[in-house]
Design a protein around this motif. Structure first.
Motif, short mmCIF file in Angstrom:
data_model
loop_
_atom_site.label_atom_id
_atom_site.label_comp_id
_atom_site.label_asym_id
_atom_site.label_seq_id
_atom_site.Cartn_x
_atom_site.Cartn_y
_atom_site.Cartn_z
N SER A 118 0.82 -1.21 0.00
CA SER A 118 0.00 0.00 0.00
C SER A 118 0.86 1.26 0.00
O SER A 118 0.56 2.23 -0.71
N TRP A 119 1.93 1.26 0.78
CA TRP A 119 2.77 2.46 0.88
C TRP A 119 3.53 2.73 -0.41
O TRP A 119 3.79 3.88 -0.74
N ASP A 120 3.95 1.68 -1.09
CA ASP A 120 4.87 1.81 -2.23
C ASP A 120 4.11 1.66 -3.54
O ASP A 120 3.59 0.59 -3.85
N LYS A 121 4.06 2.71 -4.32
CA LYS A 121 3.33 2.67 -5.60
C LYS A 121 4.03 1.81 -6.65
O LYS A 121 3.42 1.46 -7.67
N HIS A 122 5.30 1.49 -6.44
CA HIS A 122 6.08 0.87 -7.50
C HIS A 122 6.45 -0.60 -7.24
O HIS A 122 6.79 -1.32 -8.17
N HIS A 123 6.40 -1.04 -5.99
CA HIS A 123 6.81 -2.41 -5.67
C HIS A 123 5.83 -3.05 -4.69
O HIS A 123 5.17 -2.36 -3.91
N ILE A 124 5.75 -4.37 -4.76
CA ILE A 124 5.03 -5.08 -3.71
C ILE A 124 6.03 -5.38 -2.59
O ILE A 124 7.24 -5.36 -2.80
#
Length: 441
Positions: A261-267
């Motif tokens: 949720s915090w990171d738009k680019h990675h899981i």
């Protein structure tokens, strides 16, 4: 020959990337109540109009945006840190199924969160609120004016940092910066029977939340053969010679959600432990708990949501005063209000003996971070009508024939919710009251 070999290698790389992309996409759709709103939001912000009608009022309840982990989850981080080193050690010996990239990302994983900031709103949560506000204003420009006035707008939030900050950033999306600085928010109170009615409903706390029977189906599923196979699968993927406990795998699933949720680019690197089957198993485990705690499992859970529903109808009945009411609350409120409105009800109660894959009750879809439910009052030539939006999408209420539903019909259907909603009577503990009604259909 060299050209053929190059073609094969490139095809293999593309295939691996494709498989990885599919897995990443799948994971993002099954994060439960920690799903970021960017995967659920309706990006179409075109004005919503009906012939002969005008939007004049809006009542909206919004779950806070993406937040940091709770104190309980932060306290358990040390166990994940120990597990991380155990997994890396096994990978060094050729065990487990992590790729080199996944290994490196797990190796870099750490949590640097101030314990005093547990459950705080994140930057992603701020963005969720700003963008949500901008889209809603474009859809309903008559009900949501661009110019702020404390006589036409009411903003309420619970006494939590994440709800208060969600309200603040939502107003940043509605108004110019100079106006946003002058917003008057309704004071947060410790006891709020409209925004968080269940927190102080003694009967519900005693007979539902603290009642071991509420968690019977969840426990049954946690002990099931399916779940045991899931724990074995997750442990094997990580190269472990032992089978992880459910509590540990559940914590991994939670951080998979938080960090994605915090990171738009990675899981999150903890998502690598799951395949599609195990992801769905953990998702159902959480759905099952919420069904019996906050949903259709116990009648009192959703009956007490009449406090919110009554507030909405009373607001629509007033001919003067506020035009827009925005309330910032929590998952427990959203789920109980959705249930009170008869939405997303499974054909039969969810049980712990087998996973129900095609259920409408999925937290990943109905209760993401920033989940929201809006009721818009339209003044039409043939009377007042109500439009309902969930996650910014128009939905038809089960008791209505059309998506634009006559206010008169809704008031008749929810007569008891409006006129027989006595919080004190409903929530006080009676000396001889030990049972709570359970949904059986």
């Amino acid at each position: 020959m060299q050209i053929l070999l190059t073609v094969i290698v490139l095809a293999l790389i593309n295939y691996i990337d494709s498989v990885s992309s599919i897995k990443t996409s799948f994971i993002r759709q099954h994060l439960g109540s920690r799903t970021p709103y960017r995967f659920r939001a309706n990006k179409n912000d075109s004005r919503i109009k009906y012939p002969g009608c005008k939007d004049i009022k809006i009542w909206m309840v919004i779950r806070h945006g993406t937040r940091l982990p709770s104190q309980k989850d932060l306290n358990a981080v040390s166990s994940l840190l120990e597990l991380k080193y155990e997994v890396l050690w096994q990978q060094e010996y050729g065990k487990g199924q992590l790729t080199n990239e996944q290994f490196n990302r797990l190796q870099e994983w750490r949590v640097n969160i101030d314990p005093d900031q547990d459950s705080y709103l994140t930057l992603e949560g701020q963005d969720e609120m700003i963008l949500l506000a901008e889209r809603m204003q474009k859809r309903f420009p008559s009900a949501i004016k661009q110019k702020y006035s404390n006589k036409t707008f009411l903003f309420r939030y619970t006494a939590t940092q994440r709800a208060q900050q969600s309200a603040r950033y939502f107003t940043n999306g509605l108004f110019e910066k100079k106006d946003a600085q002058d917003i008057i928010f309704a004071p947060a109170t410790r006891v709020d029977t409209v925004l968080r009615f269940y927190k102080h409903c003694d009967r519900w706390l005693s007979q539902v939340k603290r009642n071991p029977e509420t968690y019977k189906e969840t426990r049954l599923f946690g002990l099931s053969r399916q779940m045991n196979k899931t724990l074995e699968s997750v442990s094997y993927r990580l190269g472990l010679s032992r089978v992880l406990r459910l509590e540990t795998v559940e914590l991994m699933y939670k951080f998979c959600g938080y960090e994605t949720s915090w990171d738009k680019h990675h899981i999150s690197p903890w998502c690598y432990a799951f395949d599609e089957d195990s992801m769905q198993m953990l998702e159902y485990y959480h759905d099952l708990k919420a069904y019996w705690l906050d949903g259709y499992g116990h009648e009192l859970s959703y009956r007490q949501a009449c406090m919110s529903i009554k507030n909405m109808f009373e607001f629509f009945d007033k001919r003067d005063g506020y035009q827009s009411i925005f309330m910032f609350s929590h998952s427990g409120t959203i789920l109980k209000v959705l249930t009170h409105m008869k939405l997303y009800q499974p054909s039969s109660p969810l049980r712990g003996d087998a996973i129900v894959k095609d259920r409408p009750w999925k937290l990943s879809e109905i209760d993401s971070f920033a989940a929201n439910l809006a009721f818009v009052l339209f003044r039409c030539k043939d009377g007042d009508h109500v439009l309902t939006l969930h996650q910014e999408r128009i939905i038809k209420l089960p008791m209505c024939k059309h998506e634009l539903c006559p206010l008169k019909h809704l008031k008749e259907y929810f007569h008891d919710s409006i006129y027989k909603c006595d919080y004190t009577d409903m929530c006080s503990l009676q000396p001889n009251s030990t049972n709570v009604q359970v949904e059986n259909n």
